[in-house]
Every structure is written in structure tokens, then in C-alpha cells.
Motif scaffolding. Structure first.
Motif, PDB file in Angstrom:
ATOM      1  N   ARG A  31      -5.221  45.531   9.201  1.00 28.79           N
ATOM      2  CA  ARG A  31      -6.416  45.396  10.032  1.00 28.79           C
ATOM      3  C   ARG A  31      -6.074  45.100  11.493  1.00 28.79           C
ATOM      4  O   ARG A  31      -6.912  45.201  12.368  1.00 28.79           O
ATOM      5  CB  ARG A  31      -7.303  44.251   9.507  1.00 28.79           C
ATOM      6  CG  ARG A  31      -7.724  44.385   8.049  1.00 28.79           C
ATOM      7  CD  ARG A  31      -8.770  45.476   7.878  1.00 28.79           C
ATOM      8  NE  ARG A  31      -9.343  45.504   6.538  1.00 28.79           N
ATOM      9  CZ  ARG A  31      -8.893  46.237   5.531  1.00 28.79           C
ATOM     10  NH1 ARG A  31      -7.823  46.973   5.678  1.00 28.79           N
ATOM     11  NH2 ARG A  31      -9.492  46.246   4.362  1.00 28.79           N
ATOM     12  N   CYS A  32      -4.842  44.737  11.771  1.00 26.84           N
ATOM     13  CA  CYS A  32      -4.423  44.401  13.127  1.00 26.84           C
ATOM     14  C   CYS A  32      -3.974  45.669  13.857  1.00 26.84           C
ATOM     15  O   CYS A  32      -3.748  46.700  13.231  1.00 26.84           O
ATOM     16  CB  CYS A  32      -3.282  43.389  13.083  1.00 26.84           C
ATOM     17  SG  CYS A  32      -1.789  44.018  12.288  1.00 26.84           S
ATOM     18  N   PRO A  33      -3.848  45.624  15.178  1.00 20.99           N
ATOM     19  CA  PRO A  33      -3.335  46.781  15.913  1.00 20.99           C
ATOM     20  C   PRO A  33      -1.951  47.164  15.380  1.00 20.99           C
ATOM     21  O   PRO A  33      -1.112  46.310  15.098  1.00 20.99           O
ATOM     22  CB  PRO A  33      -3.240  46.287  17.353  1.00 20.99           C
ATOM     23  CG  PRO A  33      -4.253  45.196  17.434  1.00 20.99           C
ATOM     24  CD  PRO A  33      -4.216  44.527  16.083  1.00 20.99           C
ATOM     25  N   ILE A  34      -1.732  48.447  15.233  1.00 19.37           N
ATOM     26  CA  ILE A  34      -0.466  48.926  14.672  1.00 19.37           C
ATOM     27  C   ILE A  34      -0.094  50.267  15.285  1.00 19.37           C
ATOM     28  O   ILE A  34      -0.959  51.062  15.641  1.00 19.37           O
ATOM     29  CB  ILE A  34      -0.533  49.035  13.134  1.00 19.37           C
ATOM     30  CG1 ILE A  34       0.830  49.428  12.563  1.00 19.37           C
ATOM     31  CG2 ILE A  34      -1.621  49.987  12.698  1.00 19.37           C
ATOM     32  CD1 ILE A  34       0.955  49.243  11.067  1.00 19.37           C
ATOM     33  N   VAL A  35       1.196  50.472  15.407  1.00 18.31           N
ATOM     34  CA  VAL A  35       1.715  51.728  15.916  1.00 18.31           C
ATOM     35  C   VAL A  35       2.560  52.375  14.821  1.00 18.31           C
ATOM     36  O   VAL A  35       3.282  51.696  14.096  1.00 18.31           O
ATOM     37  CB  VAL A  35       2.525  51.503  17.216  1.00 18.31           C
ATOM     38  CG1 VAL A  35       3.721  50.632  16.997  1.00 18.31           C
ATOM     39  CG2 VAL A  35       2.934  52.808  17.839  1.00 18.31           C
ATOM     40  N   PHE A  36       2.421  53.673  14.683  1.00 20.81           N
ATOM     41  CA  PHE A  36       3.192  54.455  13.728  1.00 20.81           C
ATOM     42  C   PHE A  36       4.087  55.408  14.505  1.00 20.81           C
ATOM     43  O   PHE A  36       3.676  55.960  15.518  1.00 20.81           O
ATOM     44  CB  PHE A  36       2.267  55.300  12.835  1.00 20.81           C
ATOM     45  CG  PHE A  36       1.418  54.507  11.891  1.00 20.81           C
ATOM     46  CD1 PHE A  36       1.783  54.371  10.564  1.00 20.81           C
ATOM     47  CD2 PHE A  36       0.245  53.909  12.324  1.00 20.81           C
ATOM     48  CE1 PHE A  36       0.990  53.656   9.677  1.00 20.81           C
ATOM     49  CE2 PHE A  36      -0.549  53.187  11.451  1.00 20.81           C
ATOM     50  CZ  PHE A  36      -0.170  53.063  10.118  1.00 20.81           C
ATOM     51  N   GLY A  37       5.292  55.608  13.990  1.00 25.60           N
ATOM     52  CA  GLY A  37       6.198  56.583  14.573  1.00 25.60           C
ATOM     53  C   GLY A  37       6.714  57.505  13.487  1.00 25.60           C
ATOM     54  O   GLY A  37       7.085  57.046  12.410  1.00 25.60           O
ATOM     55  N   VAL A  38       6.721  58.789  13.774  1.00 24.27           N
ATOM     56  CA  VAL A  38       7.171  59.787  12.804  1.00 24.27           C
ATOM     57  C   VAL A  38       8.247  60.653  13.432  1.00 24.27           C
ATOM     58  O   VAL A  38       8.023  61.248  14.488  1.00 24.27           O
ATOM     59  CB  VAL A  38       5.984  60.667  12.335  1.00 24.27           C
ATOM     60  CG1 VAL A  38       6.475  61.816  11.488  1.00 24.27           C
ATOM     61  CG2 VAL A  38       4.977  59.842  11.570  1.00 24.27           C
ATOM     62  N   GLY A  39       9.409  60.680  12.792  1.00 24.99           N
ATOM     63  CA  GLY A  39      10.471  61.591  13.200  1.00 24.99           C
ATOM     64  C   GLY A  39      10.326  62.890  12.428  1.00 24.99           C
ATOM     65  O   GLY A  39      10.265  62.875  11.202  1.00 24.99           O
TER      66      GLY A  39
END
Length: 90
Positions: A31-39
Motif C-alpha cells: 500500500r506504500c509508494p513503491i518502484v518496480f524495475g524490470v530488466g
């Protein structure tokens, strides 16, 4: 792929533990701010797994960063963009 990537002698243990490591299942609780990274050439976490987790995540503030040409470790430029995005919430 999690099981296939293991040494043959570790595959039974990996199969037993794999259900506990599904990013999509955990993402549903964020529920908190989150960043996703995809290679895009990640052989550890395939890109479709990252996009599935992103889509399942109900957080109001979330961002996806794409590591085109990156494996499991994203390049410095993408990492810097991610850090800048996270910095907005400090």
C-alpha cells in the motif's frame, strides 16, 4: 523458472518453497509508494513476472522502470531514475 535454475540436488527444496516467493502474491499487499524495475534480459526474474507484480499492486503511488538491455541488475542510469522517484517520498 525458479526451480529450473536450481542445481538438480536443490530442485525438490525449491519446488517446496517456490509458492512463498511469488512476487505477485506479495505485491497484492503493498500500500506504500513503491518502484518496480524490470530488466528485459533478466534470467532470474523474467520481465513478465515484474509486470504481473506491478499490475497486481494496489499502491496508489507506484512506478515502473524499464531496463532495456539489462539483466537482473539495472544500469546506473535506470537506478538513478528510480532513486529520484523514491526521493519524492522522503
Amino acid at each position: 523458472r525458479l526451480i529450473d535454475a536450481q542445481l538438480p540436488e536443490n530442485r525438490d527444496a525449491a519446488a517446496k518453497n517456490a509458492p512463498y516467493f511469488c512476487g505477485v502474491n506479495f505485491a497484492r499487499q503493498i500500500r506504500c509508494p513503491i518502484v518496480f524495475g524490470v530488466g528485459f534480459i533478466d534470467t532470474v526474474c523474467p520481465p513478465h513476472a515484474g509486470y504481473s507484480a506491478f499490475n497486481a499492486c494496489p499502491a496508489k503511488e507506484k512506478a515502473m522502470f524499464h531496463g532495456i538491455g539489462c539483466g537482473h541488475a539495472l544500469d546506473k542510469k535506470t537506478q538513478d531514475k528510480m532513486s529520484a522517484w523514491i526521493g519524492k517520498f522522503r
